[in-house]
Motif scaffolding. Structure first.
Motif, mmCIF file in Angstrom:
data_model
loop_
_atom_site.group_PDB
_atom_site.id
_atom_site.type_symbol
_atom_site.label_atom_id
_atom_site.label_comp_id
_atom_site.label_asym_id
_atom_site.label_seq_id
_atom_site.Cartn_x
_atom_site.Cartn_y
_atom_site.Cartn_z
ATOM 1 N N ASP A 53 0.831 -1.197 0.000
ATOM 2 C CA ASP A 53 0.000 0.000 0.000
ATOM 3 C C ASP A 53 0.873 1.258 0.000
ATOM 4 O OD1 ASP A 53 -2.801 1.207 0.525
ATOM 5 O OD2 ASP A 53 -1.528 2.143 2.054
ATOM 6 N N PHE A 54 0.430 2.279 -0.716
ATOM 7 C CA PHE A 54 1.232 3.496 -0.848
ATOM 8 C C PHE A 54 1.506 4.156 0.503
ATOM 9 C CE2 PHE A 54 -2.847 5.643 -0.687
ATOM 10 C CZ PHE A 54 -2.566 6.906 -0.196
ATOM 11 N N ARG A 55 0.566 4.071 1.456
ATOM 12 C CA ARG A 55 0.768 4.706 2.769
ATOM 13 C C ARG A 55 1.991 4.124 3.478
ATOM 14 N NH1 ARG A 55 -4.294 3.871 1.684
ATOM 15 N NH2 ARG A 55 -5.818 5.556 1.832
ATOM 16 N N THR A 56 2.144 2.812 3.371
ATOM 17 C CA THR A 56 3.302 2.140 3.960
ATOM 18 C C THR A 56 4.588 2.676 3.351
ATOM 19 O OG1 THR A 56 2.017 0.130 4.358
ATOM 20 C CG2 THR A 56 4.424 -0.103 4.259
ATOM 21 N N TRP A 57 4.591 2.824 2.026
ATOM 22 C CA TRP A 57 5.822 3.222 1.345
ATOM 23 C C TRP A 57 6.111 4.705 1.464
ATOM 24 C CZ3 TRP A 57 9.591 0.015 -0.050
ATOM 25 C CH2 TRP A 57 9.298 -1.335 0.108
ATOM 26 N N VAL A 58 5.088 5.511 1.733
ATOM 27 C CA VAL A 58 5.333 6.919 2.081
ATOM 28 C C VAL A 58 6.092 6.956 3.410
ATOM 29 C CG1 VAL A 58 4.189 9.031 2.871
ATOM 30 C CG2 VAL A 58 3.463 7.941 0.744
ATOM 31 N N ARG A 59 5.706 6.077 4.340
ATOM 32 C CA ARG A 59 6.435 5.997 5.618
ATOM 33 C C ARG A 59 7.861 5.492 5.401
ATOM 34 N NH1 ARG A 59 1.320 3.726 7.099
ATOM 35 N NH2 ARG A 59 0.097 5.299 8.177
ATOM 36 N N VAL A 60 8.012 4.508 4.508
ATOM 37 C CA VAL A 60 9.354 4.008 4.171
ATOM 38 C C VAL A 60 10.209 5.148 3.633
ATOM 39 C CG1 VAL A 60 10.649 2.523 2.568
ATOM 40 C CG2 VAL A 60 8.653 1.612 3.792
ATOM 41 N N ASP A 61 9.642 5.954 2.745
ATOM 42 C CA ASP A 61 10.368 7.099 2.201
ATOM 43 C C ASP A 61 10.808 8.039 3.319
ATOM 44 O OD1 ASP A 61 11.006 8.886 -0.306
ATOM 45 O OD2 ASP A 61 9.936 10.178 1.104
ATOM 46 N N SER A 62 9.941 8.255 4.291
ATOM 47 C CA SER A 62 10.287 9.142 5.414
ATOM 48 C C SER A 62 11.470 8.593 6.205
ATOM 49 C CB SER A 62 9.081 9.328 6.339
ATOM 50 O OG SER A 62 8.063 10.009 5.661
ATOM 51 N N VAL A 63 11.504 7.280 6.392
ATOM 52 C CA VAL A 63 12.632 6.659 7.110
ATOM 53 C C VAL A 63 13.916 6.819 6.295
ATOM 54 C CG1 VAL A 63 13.599 4.470 7.951
ATOM 55 C CG2 VAL A 63 11.193 5.024 8.380
ATOM 56 N N ILE A 64 13.824 6.573 4.999
ATOM 57 C CA ILE A 64 15.004 6.694 4.134
ATOM 58 C C ILE A 64 15.554 8.116 4.181
ATOM 59 C CG2 ILE A 64 15.773 6.683 1.716
ATOM 60 C CD1 ILE A 64 13.769 4.311 1.321
ATOM 61 N N GLN A 65 14.672 9.114 4.154
ATOM 62 C CA GLN A 65 15.085 10.519 4.122
ATOM 63 C C GLN A 65 15.506 11.059 5.492
ATOM 64 O OE1 GLN A 65 15.321 12.002 1.174
ATOM 65 N NE2 GLN A 65 14.362 10.276 0.140
ATOM 66 N N ASP A 66 15.152 10.366 6.562
ATOM 67 C CA ASP A 66 15.364 10.875 7.921
ATOM 68 C C ASP A 66 16.822 10.719 8.361
ATOM 69 O OD1 ASP A 66 15.334 11.548 10.626
ATOM 70 O OD2 ASP A 66 13.415 10.547 10.987
ATOM 71 N N ASN A 67 17.532 11.829 8.427
ATOM 72 C CA ASN A 67 18.941 11.799 8.837
ATOM 73 C C ASN A 67 19.117 11.539 10.326
ATOM 74 O OD1 ASN A 67 19.905 12.270 6.244
ATOM 75 N ND2 ASN A 67 19.731 14.481 6.477
ATOM 76 N N ALA A 68 18.042 11.637 11.106
ATOM 77 C CA ALA A 68 18.143 11.377 12.542
ATOM 78 C C ALA A 68 18.169 9.875 12.840
ATOM 79 C CB ALA A 68 16.988 12.041 13.287
ATOM 80 N N ILE A 69 17.781 9.054 11.866
ATOM 81 C CA ILE A 69 17.830 7.596 12.049
ATOM 82 C C ILE A 69 19.170 7.112 11.520
ATOM 83 C CG2 ILE A 69 16.791 5.378 11.443
ATOM 84 C CD1 ILE A 69 14.131 6.856 11.048
#
Length: 195
Positions: free
Chosen positions: A25-41
């Motif tokens: 589902d796209f909602r899941t992958w929008v969250r995945v994108d946020s993790v990928i982009q998050d420099n704090a992780i």
């Protein structure tokens, strides 16, 4: 990759011949994108966080973690080779889903009459529609303001373009947080319990 009907859209990743079902589902992958982009992780924690989001137990996976990462990234890029996209143009970030979702929602309503709050879209469908948004949508205009190369512009045109870029600029990313000691974490937890 050719998909002509919903059944053609993948709902798994292939890790060296091992087929692993995932949430598509796209909602899941929008969250995945946020993790990928998050420099704090920290980079080393991104794979387990993403696996948890998409329904994979990374600790039960017996294969090579890099191969798992590559398979997940293959799905993230919709089976295509990564290339410069709206996300980054001229070395500048064009959009971030978690920051721009209101504009993306409005663009989908405007162009496709799709309500993303109710839509059942596969990630590949969502990305195809997102990538085809027209210049008539505010998100695409803002992406243009954020990523426009102003080096060849002169005078008022250049200052106007710079004002638009500054106004619509994405907030600065925070880098990884300072490593805390176990004592600092314990003290913070105790302080929370006492309040």
């Amino acid at each position: 990759m050719l998909w002509l009907k919903r059944e053609d859209l993948p709902e798994s990743v292939d890790v060296n011949g091992t087929i692993i079902p995932i949430f598509a589902d796209f909602r899941t992958w929008v969250r995945v994108d946020s993790v990928i982009q998050d420099n704090a992780i920290p980079e080393g924690l991104k794979l387990p966080v993403i696996c948890d989001l998409i329904g994979i137990n990374p600790f039960a996976f017996k294969g090579n973690q890099k191969d798992l990462w590559d398979a997940i990234m293959g799905f993230y890029f919709c089976g295509k080779k990564p290339k410069e996209s709206y996300a980054k143009t001229n070395g500048r970030q064009g959009y971030r889903f978690e920051y721009d979702m209101d504009l993306i929602y409005a663009a989908f309503r405007q162009q496709y009459n799709i309500n993303l709050l109710d839509a059942k879209l596969h990630w590949f469908e969502f990305k195809a529609l997102f990538n085809a948004l027209s210049d008539d949508t505010m998100i695409i205009r803002i992406i243009g303001y954020r990523t426009r190369d102003t080096s060849n512009l002169k005078g008022e045109e250049k200052s106007h373009a710079q004002r638009l870029e500054k106004y619509y600029r994405l907030p600065e990313d925070k880098g990884p947080e300072k490593e805390r000691t176990p004592q600092e974490i314990e003290a913070e937890l105790l302080a929370r319990l006492e309040t």
